[in-house]
Structure formats: C-alpha cells, structure tokens
Design a protein around this motif. Structure first.
Motif, PDB file in Angstrom:
ATOM      1  N   LYS A 169       0.839  -1.207   0.000  1.00  0.00           N
ATOM      2  CA  LYS A 169       0.000   0.000   0.000  1.00  0.00           C
ATOM      3  C   LYS A 169       0.876   1.261   0.000  1.00  0.00           C
ATOM      4  O   LYS A 169       0.574   2.242  -0.676  1.00  0.00           O
ATOM      5  N   GLN A 170       1.996   1.220   0.763  1.00  0.00           N
ATOM      6  CA  GLN A 170       2.906   2.362   0.795  1.00  0.00           C
ATOM      7  C   GLN A 170       3.869   2.358  -0.396  1.00  0.00           C
ATOM      8  O   GLN A 170       4.232   3.403  -0.906  1.00  0.00           O
ATOM      9  N   THR A 171       4.287   1.199  -0.821  1.00  0.00           N
ATOM     10  CA  THR A 171       5.272   1.090  -1.899  1.00  0.00           C
ATOM     11  C   THR A 171       4.680   1.452  -3.256  1.00  0.00           C
ATOM     12  O   THR A 171       5.349   2.027  -4.096  1.00  0.00           O
ATOM     13  N   TYR A 172       3.425   1.093  -3.459  1.00  0.00           N
ATOM     14  CA  TYR A 172       2.741   1.346  -4.729  1.00  0.00           C
ATOM     15  C   TYR A 172       1.464   2.149  -4.478  1.00  0.00           C
ATOM     16  O   TYR A 172       0.361   1.631  -4.647  1.00  0.00           O
ATOM     17  N   PRO A 173       1.596   3.417  -4.072  1.00  0.00           N
ATOM     18  CA  PRO A 173       0.399   4.195  -3.724  1.00  0.00           C
ATOM     19  C   PRO A 173      -0.539   4.426  -4.910  1.00  0.00           C
ATOM     20  O   PRO A 173      -1.717   4.701  -4.718  1.00  0.00           O
ATOM     21  N   ASN A 174      -0.039   4.290  -6.122  1.00  0.00           N
ATOM     22  CA  ASN A 174      -0.858   4.487  -7.316  1.00  0.00           C
ATOM     23  C   ASN A 174      -1.614   3.228  -7.728  1.00  0.00           C
ATOM     24  O   ASN A 174      -2.315   3.231  -8.731  1.00  0.00           O
ATOM     25  N   GLN A 175      -1.464   2.152  -6.939  1.00  0.00           N
ATOM     26  CA  GLN A 175      -2.143   0.896  -7.240  1.00  0.00           C
ATOM     27  C   GLN A 175      -2.964   0.457  -6.024  1.00  0.00           C
ATOM     28  O   GLN A 175      -2.668   0.838  -4.902  1.00  0.00           O
ATOM     29  N   SER A 176      -3.986  -0.311  -6.254  1.00  0.00           N
ATOM     30  CA  SER A 176      -4.839  -0.811  -5.166  1.00  0.00           C
ATOM     31  C   SER A 176      -4.302  -2.137  -4.654  1.00  0.00           C
ATOM     32  O   SER A 176      -4.824  -3.205  -4.962  1.00  0.00           O
ATOM     33  N   LEU A 177      -3.244  -2.056  -3.859  1.00  0.00           N
ATOM     34  CA  LEU A 177      -2.619  -3.254  -3.307  1.00  0.00           C
ATOM     35  C   LEU A 177      -2.568  -3.143  -1.793  1.00  0.00           C
ATOM     36  O   LEU A 177      -2.520  -2.048  -1.237  1.00  0.00           O
ATOM     37  N   ASP A 178      -2.532  -4.279  -1.125  1.00  0.00           N
ATOM     38  CA  ASP A 178      -2.447  -4.321   0.331  1.00  0.00           C
ATOM     39  C   ASP A 178      -1.846  -5.670   0.724  1.00  0.00           C
ATOM     40  O   ASP A 178      -2.513  -6.514   1.315  1.00  0.00           O
ATOM     41  N   ASN A 179      -0.573  -5.869   0.361  1.00  0.00           N
ATOM     42  CA  ASN A 179       0.111  -7.138   0.608  1.00  0.00           C
ATOM     43  C   ASN A 179       1.288  -6.913   1.549  1.00  0.00           C
ATOM     44  O   ASN A 179       2.054  -5.968   1.365  1.00  0.00           O
TER      45      ASN A 179
END
Length: 141
Positions: free
Chosen positions: A13-23
């Motif tokens: 979520k922090q590494t790829y703020p432009n993507q909807s991820l939460d891993n």
C-alpha cells in the motif's frame, strides 16, 4: 511461528500508492543459511528513485540495496549463488551487467537475464534479485 527471519517488512500500500494493493512482504528473508533478496530496483530504502532514465545508475542503486540487505541478514555479496536480472530494453544489458559485474567481481554466481515488457512502475528500467548461501563457518562482521 515463521520458518524464516524477515528483513525490512513492508506493505505494498505504501510502496505502490498508485495501485490498489495491500500485501505484506519483505525486502529479504533468511531461511537457515539461505538468504533470498526480493527484486531490487533503482529506488533507495527511503523510496527515492535514483537514475530516472539511466539503467546504469538504477543498477548501481539496486546493488547497493542488495549489499545492505545481505548484510542485514548476516551475509555479504560473496555468498551470492544466483542472480536474476530483468531489463525492459535489450540495449540496457551492457550498462546493467557492467555494474552488476563490478559488484560481483570474483563471486562467480549463476545468472539468468531476461528482457521483459515492463516492471512494477514505468520508470523502473531494471530489477535484480539474488539468492545467497551463508557458509556454516561464517562470522558476520
């Protein structure tokens, strides 16, 4: 109870703020005497991209990251047994491999290199992941 030691845990979520991820992931893990380092790119651990448009500079930063992660795992560059290098343009092979070769002079790992259509972010030109095996008699500095 985990079977490995996690090094530099992070959430996408922090590494790829432009993507909807939460891993939940790690930059590296140590399982016994084996260290697995996640693909490293030209971004430092504060999230700053080094070398926008410059595959050589990105490779330099990626190898600095690899070195630091191995040291945090109680290892060093001399323990690397396998590298996998990804580049997004075949013209980047020479500058990227020159940098990697400089950092791994005298190590003699096996190596796989791939030209791929893209990486996790469009500004990333290369990525390298490594596996290292720490000798039983190794005493980290």
């Amino acid at each position: 109870m985990p079977t490995h030691t996690r090094i530099r845990m992070f959430n996408t979520k922090q590494t790829y703020p432009n993507q909807s991820l939460d891993n939940d992931l790690c930059q590296a893990v140590r399982a016994g005497n084996t260290v697995y380092v996640r693909g490293q790119i030209g971004t430092d651990f504060d999230g700053n991209l080094v070398g926008l448009g410059d595959p050589r500079a990105q490779a330099e930063q990626a190898m600095k990251n690899v070195k630091q992660l191995l040291e945090e795992a109680g290892s060093d560059l001399s323990h690397i047994v396998k590298t996998t290098t990804y580049i997004i343009d075949p013209r980047y092979r020479e500058p990227v491999y020159q940098v990697v070769g400089k950092w791994l002079k005298g190590v003699f790992p096996i190596s796989t290199g791939l030209v791929i259509s893209g990486l996790g972010q469009p500004e990333w030109l290369m990525e390298i992941d490594v596996i290292a095996v720490i000798p039983d008699d190794w005493a980290a500095a």
